[in-house]
Design a protein around this motif. Structure first.
Motif, PDB file in Angstrom:
ATOM      1  N   GLU A  33       0.835  -1.206   0.000  1.00 47.89           N
ATOM      2  CA  GLU A  33       0.000   0.000   0.000  1.00 47.89           C
ATOM      3  C   GLU A  33       0.868   1.254   0.000  1.00 47.89           C
ATOM      4  O   GLU A  33       0.568   2.233  -0.694  1.00 47.89           O
ATOM      5  CB  GLU A  33      -0.942   0.007   1.214  1.00 47.89           C
ATOM      6  CG  GLU A  33      -2.025  -1.058   1.175  1.00 47.89           C
ATOM      7  CD  GLU A  33      -1.512  -2.429   1.638  1.00 47.89           C
ATOM      8  OE1 GLU A  33      -0.449  -2.517   2.282  1.00 47.89           O
ATOM      9  OE2 GLU A  33      -2.174  -3.429   1.311  1.00 47.89           O
ATOM     10  N   GLU A  34       1.952   1.223   0.771  1.00 53.02           N
ATOM     11  CA  GLU A  34       2.857   2.374   0.803  1.00 53.02           C
ATOM     12  C   GLU A  34       3.566   2.558  -0.538  1.00 53.02           C
ATOM     13  O   GLU A  34       3.744   3.686  -0.999  1.00 53.02           O
ATOM     14  CB  GLU A  34       3.890   2.203   1.921  1.00 53.02           C
ATOM     15  CG  GLU A  34       3.293   2.290   3.317  1.00 53.02           C
ATOM     16  CD  GLU A  34       4.266   1.862   4.403  1.00 53.02           C
ATOM     17  OE1 GLU A  34       4.303   2.542   5.446  1.00 53.02           O
ATOM     18  OE2 GLU A  34       4.984   0.857   4.197  1.00 53.02           O
ATOM     19  N   VAL A  35       3.933   1.473  -1.166  1.00 48.21           N
ATOM     20  CA  VAL A  35       4.567   1.554  -2.493  1.00 48.21           C
ATOM     21  C   VAL A  35       3.594   2.157  -3.496  1.00 48.21           C
ATOM     22  O   VAL A  35       3.949   3.058  -4.259  1.00 48.21           O
ATOM     23  CB  VAL A  35       5.044   0.161  -2.962  1.00 48.21           C
ATOM     24  CG1 VAL A  35       5.472   0.193  -4.418  1.00 48.21           C
ATOM     25  CG2 VAL A  35       6.172  -0.351  -2.081  1.00 48.21           C
ATOM     26  N   ARG A  36       2.346   1.700  -3.473  1.00 52.79           N
ATOM     27  CA  ARG A  36       1.347   2.235  -4.398  1.00 52.79           C
ATOM     28  C   ARG A  36       1.107   3.722  -4.161  1.00 52.79           C
ATOM     29  O   ARG A  36       0.958   4.500  -5.103  1.00 52.79           O
ATOM     30  CB  ARG A  36       0.043   1.456  -4.263  1.00 52.79           C
ATOM     31  CG  ARG A  36       0.119   0.073  -4.870  1.00 52.79           C
ATOM     32  CD  ARG A  36      -1.201  -0.660  -4.799  1.00 52.79           C
ATOM     33  NE  ARG A  36      -1.089  -1.970  -5.423  1.00 52.79           N
ATOM     34  CZ  ARG A  36      -1.563  -3.083  -4.913  1.00 52.79           C
ATOM     35  NH1 ARG A  36      -2.247  -3.071  -3.782  1.00 52.79           N
ATOM     36  NH2 ARG A  36      -1.399  -4.230  -5.556  1.00 52.79           N
ATOM     37  N   ALA A  37       1.075   4.122  -2.901  1.00 57.65           N
ATOM     38  CA  ALA A  37       0.863   5.538  -2.575  1.00 57.65           C
ATOM     39  C   ALA A  37       2.034   6.385  -3.077  1.00 57.65           C
ATOM     40  O   ALA A  37       1.832   7.475  -3.640  1.00 57.65           O
ATOM     41  CB  ALA A  37       0.685   5.713  -1.070  1.00 57.65           C
ATOM     42  N   GLU A  38       3.253   5.899  -2.899  1.00 55.34           N
ATOM     43  CA  GLU A  38       4.422   6.647  -3.375  1.00 55.34           C
ATOM     44  C   GLU A  38       4.427   6.733  -4.897  1.00 55.34           C
ATOM     45  O   GLU A  38       4.738   7.776  -5.471  1.00 55.34           O
ATOM     46  CB  GLU A  38       5.717   6.015  -2.869  1.00 55.34           C
ATOM     47  CG  GLU A  38       5.972   6.312  -1.404  1.00 55.34           C
ATOM     48  CD  GLU A  38       7.421   6.052  -1.004  1.00 55.34           C
ATOM     49  OE1 GLU A  38       8.320   6.065  -1.874  1.00 55.34           O
ATOM     50  OE2 GLU A  38       7.643   5.851   0.193  1.00 55.34           O
ATOM     51  N   ALA A  65       1.812   6.631  -6.852  1.00 58.36           N
ATOM     52  CA  ALA A  65       0.733   7.547  -7.233  1.00 58.36           C
ATOM     53  C   ALA A  65       1.179   8.995  -7.059  1.00 58.36           C
ATOM     54  O   ALA A  65       0.904   9.846  -7.918  1.00 58.36           O
ATOM     55  CB  ALA A  65      -0.521   7.271  -6.412  1.00 58.36           C
ATOM     56  N   ALA A  66       1.880   9.293  -5.971  1.00 55.04           N
ATOM     57  CA  ALA A  66       2.375  10.649  -5.738  1.00 55.04           C
ATOM     58  C   ALA A  66       3.382  11.045  -6.818  1.00 55.04           C
ATOM     59  O   ALA A  66       3.342  12.168  -7.342  1.00 55.04           O
ATOM     60  CB  ALA A  66       3.003  10.748  -4.348  1.00 55.04           C
ATOM     61  N   HIS A  67       4.276  10.140  -7.167  1.00 55.04           N
ATOM     62  CA  HIS A  67       5.255  10.434  -8.224  1.00 55.04           C
ATOM     63  C   HIS A  67       4.559  10.624  -9.566  1.00 55.04           C
ATOM     64  O   HIS A  67       4.923  11.512 -10.348  1.00 55.04           O
ATOM     65  CB  HIS A  67       6.301   9.313  -8.335  1.00 55.04           C
ATOM     66  CG  HIS A  67       7.307   9.316  -7.239  1.00 55.04           C
ATOM     67  ND1 HIS A  67       8.280  10.292  -7.118  1.00 55.04           N
ATOM     68  CD2 HIS A  67       7.513   8.472  -6.204  1.00 55.04           C
ATOM     69  CE1 HIS A  67       9.032  10.055  -6.065  1.00 55.04           C
ATOM     70  NE2 HIS A  67       8.583   8.943  -5.481  1.00 55.04           N
ATOM     71  N   ARG A  68       3.541   9.801  -9.832  1.00 52.91           N
ATOM     72  CA  ARG A  68       2.796   9.907 -11.083  1.00 52.91           C
ATOM     73  C   ARG A  68       2.112  11.270 -11.171  1.00 52.91           C
ATOM     74  O   ARG A  68       2.170  11.948 -12.209  1.00 52.91           O
ATOM     75  CB  ARG A  68       1.766   8.790 -11.189  1.00 52.91           C
ATOM     76  CG  ARG A  68       1.008   8.773 -12.512  1.00 52.91           C
ATOM     77  CD  ARG A  68      -0.045   7.661 -12.606  1.00 52.91           C
ATOM     78  NE  ARG A  68       0.490   6.343 -12.313  1.00 52.91           N
ATOM     79  CZ  ARG A  68       0.242   5.638 -11.200  1.00 52.91           C
ATOM     80  NH1 ARG A  68      -0.571   6.149 -10.270  1.00 52.91           N
ATOM     81  NH2 ARG A  68       0.754   4.450 -11.019  1.00 52.91           N
ATOM     82  N   GLN A  69       1.453  11.691 -10.078  1.00 52.33           N
ATOM     83  CA  GLN A  69       0.768  12.986 -10.072  1.00 52.33           C
ATOM     84  C   GLN A  69       1.754  14.129 -10.277  1.00 52.33           C
ATOM     85  O   GLN A  69       1.481  15.070 -11.028  1.00 52.33           O
ATOM     86  CB  GLN A  69       0.004  13.170  -8.766  1.00 52.33           C
ATOM     87  CG  GLN A  69      -1.224  12.305  -8.647  1.00 52.33           C
ATOM     88  CD  GLN A  69      -1.900  12.428  -7.284  1.00 52.33           C
ATOM     89  OE1 GLN A  69      -1.330  12.988  -6.347  1.00 52.33           O
ATOM     90  NE2 GLN A  69      -3.100  11.868  -7.181  1.00 52.33           N
TER      91      GLN A  69
END
Length: 88
Positions: free
Chosen positions: A69-74, A76-80
């Protein structure tokens, strides 16, 4: 040195491929065989690579690292951030 018989059609194809590369049939077949053997070989790690993997396993066992979940959140933040900097 060993000799391996090739059927005429295969030899003719090897001749064409070797000529296209400016090589002899023998050199072409030898190189092709070596490439195939390298592809089939198991991955060999250096001692440094083995040590890095062992350290990563120890870190994971000790609870260090990120959850999925933390990897996905990071990500997503980089993608944004990237999308904001690179609008279409």
């Amino acid at each position: 040195m060993h000799h391996i018989p090739l059927p005429d059609p295969l030899y003719a194809e090897a001749q064409r491929a070797a000529a296209a590369r400016g090589s002899t049939v023998e050199a072409y077949v030898r190189e092709a065989l070596l490439m195939q053997l390298e592809e089939d070989a198991p991955i060999r790690l250096t001692p440094d690579q083995v040590a890095i993997i062992a350290q990563a396993e120890s870190d994971i066992d000790a609870g260090k690292g990120l959850s999925i979940e933390e990897v996905r959140a990071e990500l997503a933040a980089h993608r944004q951030k990237w999308q904001a900097a690179n609008p279409r």
